[in-house]
Motif scaffolding. Structure first.
Motif, mmCIF file in Angstrom:
data_model
loop_
_atom_site.group_PDB
_atom_site.id
_atom_site.type_symbol
_atom_site.label_atom_id
_atom_site.label_comp_id
_atom_site.label_asym_id
_atom_site.label_seq_id
_atom_site.Cartn_x
_atom_site.Cartn_y
_atom_site.Cartn_z
ATOM 1 N N GLU A 1 0.807 -1.074 -0.048
ATOM 2 C CA GLU A 1 0.077 -0.063 -0.123
ATOM 3 C C GLU A 1 1.039 1.238 -0.046
ATOM 4 O OE1 GLU A 1 -3.223 0.255 2.720
ATOM 5 O OE2 GLU A 1 -3.532 -1.830 2.715
ATOM 6 N N GLU A 2 0.324 2.230 -0.502
ATOM 7 C CA GLU A 2 1.024 3.594 -0.518
ATOM 8 C C GLU A 2 0.143 4.588 0.059
ATOM 9 O OE1 GLU A 2 3.501 4.140 -4.673
ATOM 10 O OE2 GLU A 2 1.442 4.147 -4.865
ATOM 11 N N SER A 3 -0.185 4.311 1.418
ATOM 12 C CA SER A 3 -0.994 5.168 2.247
ATOM 13 C C SER A 3 -0.833 6.479 2.094
ATOM 14 C CB SER A 3 -1.296 4.584 3.789
ATOM 15 O OG SER A 3 -0.091 4.473 4.122
ATOM 16 N N GLU A 4 0.311 7.119 2.171
ATOM 17 C CA GLU A 4 0.589 8.647 2.268
ATOM 18 C C GLU A 4 0.188 9.103 0.878
ATOM 19 O OE1 GLU A 4 4.107 10.051 4.391
ATOM 20 O OE2 GLU A 4 4.560 7.818 4.462
ATOM 21 N N VAL A 5 0.477 8.228 -0.226
ATOM 22 C CA VAL A 5 0.050 8.856 -1.593
ATOM 23 C C VAL A 5 -1.326 9.029 -1.642
ATOM 24 C CG1 VAL A 5 0.115 8.154 -3.849
ATOM 25 C CG2 VAL A 5 2.463 7.904 -2.613
ATOM 26 N N THR A 6 -2.043 7.759 -1.326
ATOM 27 C CA THR A 6 -3.643 7.730 -1.627
ATOM 28 C C THR A 6 -4.052 8.845 -0.659
ATOM 29 O OG1 THR A 6 -3.597 5.914 -0.023
ATOM 30 C CG2 THR A 6 -3.510 5.627 -2.513
ATOM 31 N N SER A 7 -3.717 9.178 0.517
ATOM 32 C CA SER A 7 -4.059 10.204 1.267
ATOM 33 C C SER A 7 -3.849 11.374 1.027
ATOM 34 C CB SER A 7 -3.572 10.074 2.900
ATOM 35 O OG SER A 7 -3.866 8.731 3.587
ATOM 36 N N ALA B 1 -7.065 13.816 -0.349
ATOM 37 C CA ALA B 1 -7.216 15.202 0.359
ATOM 38 C C ALA B 1 -7.188 16.310 -0.950
ATOM 39 C CB ALA B 1 -6.045 15.337 1.308
ATOM 40 N N GLY B 2 -6.710 15.976 -2.190
ATOM 41 C CA GLY B 2 -6.763 17.048 -3.122
ATOM 42 C C GLY B 2 -5.496 17.663 -3.656
ATOM 43 N N ASP B 3 -4.407 16.893 -3.185
ATOM 44 C CA ASP B 3 -3.051 17.486 -3.450
ATOM 45 C C ASP B 3 -2.898 17.104 -5.152
ATOM 46 O OD1 ASP B 3 -2.848 17.954 -0.889
ATOM 47 O OD2 ASP B 3 -0.949 16.635 -0.672
ATOM 48 N N GLU B 4 -2.166 17.849 -5.493
ATOM 49 C CA GLU B 4 -2.035 17.879 -6.991
ATOM 50 C C GLU B 4 -1.057 16.652 -7.490
ATOM 51 O OE1 GLU B 4 -3.508 19.391 -9.808
ATOM 52 O OE2 GLU B 4 -4.710 20.202 -8.279
ATOM 53 N N PRO B 5 -1.469 15.921 -8.485
ATOM 54 C CA PRO B 5 -0.522 14.847 -8.844
ATOM 55 C C PRO B 5 1.171 15.177 -8.755
ATOM 56 C CG PRO B 5 -2.440 14.308 -9.766
ATOM 57 C CD PRO B 5 -2.312 15.885 -9.262
ATOM 58 N N ALA B 6 1.355 16.390 -9.681
ATOM 59 C CA ALA B 6 2.816 16.910 -9.500
ATOM 60 C C ALA B 6 3.560 17.031 -8.241
ATOM 61 C CB ALA B 6 2.969 18.152 -10.269
ATOM 62 N N ASP B 7 2.563 17.487 -7.224
ATOM 63 C CA ASP B 7 3.193 17.607 -5.880
ATOM 64 C C ASP B 7 3.149 16.067 -5.329
ATOM 65 O OD1 ASP B 7 2.972 20.412 -6.134
ATOM 66 O OD2 ASP B 7 1.003 20.639 -5.231
ATOM 67 N N VAL B 8 2.383 15.244 -5.433
ATOM 68 C CA VAL B 8 2.700 14.049 -4.912
ATOM 69 C C VAL B 8 3.791 13.349 -5.565
ATOM 70 C CG1 VAL B 8 1.409 11.852 -4.436
ATOM 71 C CG2 VAL B 8 0.132 13.997 -4.322
ATOM 72 N N VAL B 9 3.902 13.504 -6.899
ATOM 73 C CA VAL B 9 5.101 13.017 -7.416
ATOM 74 C C VAL B 9 6.284 13.430 -6.890
ATOM 75 C CG1 VAL B 9 6.516 12.887 -9.540
ATOM 76 C CG2 VAL B 9 4.187 12.148 -9.522
ATOM 77 N N ALA B 10 6.566 14.773 -6.572
ATOM 78 C CA ALA B 10 7.665 15.496 -6.095
ATOM 79 C C ALA B 10 8.028 15.076 -4.513
ATOM 80 C CB ALA B 10 7.638 16.808 -5.773
ATOM 81 N N ALA B 11 6.941 14.392 -3.962
ATOM 82 C CA ALA B 11 7.168 13.920 -2.635
ATOM 83 C C ALA B 11 7.399 12.400 -2.677
ATOM 84 C CB ALA B 11 5.864 14.353 -1.725
ATOM 85 N N PHE B 12 6.885 11.767 -3.603
ATOM 86 C CA PHE B 12 6.872 10.352 -3.607
ATOM 87 C C PHE B 12 7.148 9.766 -5.116
ATOM 88 C CE2 PHE B 12 4.049 11.512 -0.330
ATOM 89 C CZ PHE B 12 4.565 10.968 0.696
#
Length: 140
Positions: free
Chosen positions: A18-24, A28-39
């Motif tokens: 599971e990628e619980s932080e990613v899915t959370s 929550a509405g974070d942009e995919p680009a921001d999520v990619v930068a973090a993960f």
């Protein structure tokens, strides 16, 4: 009786963690680009970037994002014991990022005329889970 989706080779399924932080963050509405930068190892986040680019008519960017998601997914599969073949079931939610990246790569490859890659990736997606493409197209 249909053999659709049945593992006829007896090769064990690969189930990604599971990628619980990613899915959370995505929920929550974070942009995919921001999520990619973090993960940056998340196939799901890369696949979502590929979808956004494709929907905006940026097929080359979509191809690039999908290719990264695909390779990140291969890394995750190998870490999970995958040996280059066998089922990667759609029903296991954490596998969906990789399968979506495969789908996005096939779609973008078709859009830029990469015929061989369309066939190869399509076969890989079908071998992973023959129900995945229909599920993605249905918006699951």
């Amino acid at each position: 009786m249909t053999d659709l989706g049945r593992n006829l080779l007896g090769i064990p399924e690969t189930l990604l963690p599971e990628e619980s932080e990613v899915t959370s963050r995505l929920a929550a509405g974070d942009e995919p680009a921001d999520v990619v930068a973090a993960f940056p190892a998340s196939s799901l986040a890369w696949a979502l970037l590929a979808d956004e680019a494709y929907d905006d008519g940026r097929t080359v960017e979509s191809y690039a994002y999908a290719r990264v998601g695909y390779h990140r997914g291969l890394d995750s599969l190998r870490k999970s014991g995958w040996r280059g073949q066998g089922p990667v079931p759609w029903r296991h939610e954490p596998n969906r990022g990789f399968l979506r990246a495969l789908y996005a790569l096939q779609r973008a490859a078709a859009a830029i005329g990469e015929t061989e890659e369309v066939e190869r990736i399509g076969q890989f997606l079908n071998d992973s889970d023959p129900t995945a493409a229909a599920a993605i197209e249905a918006g699951e």
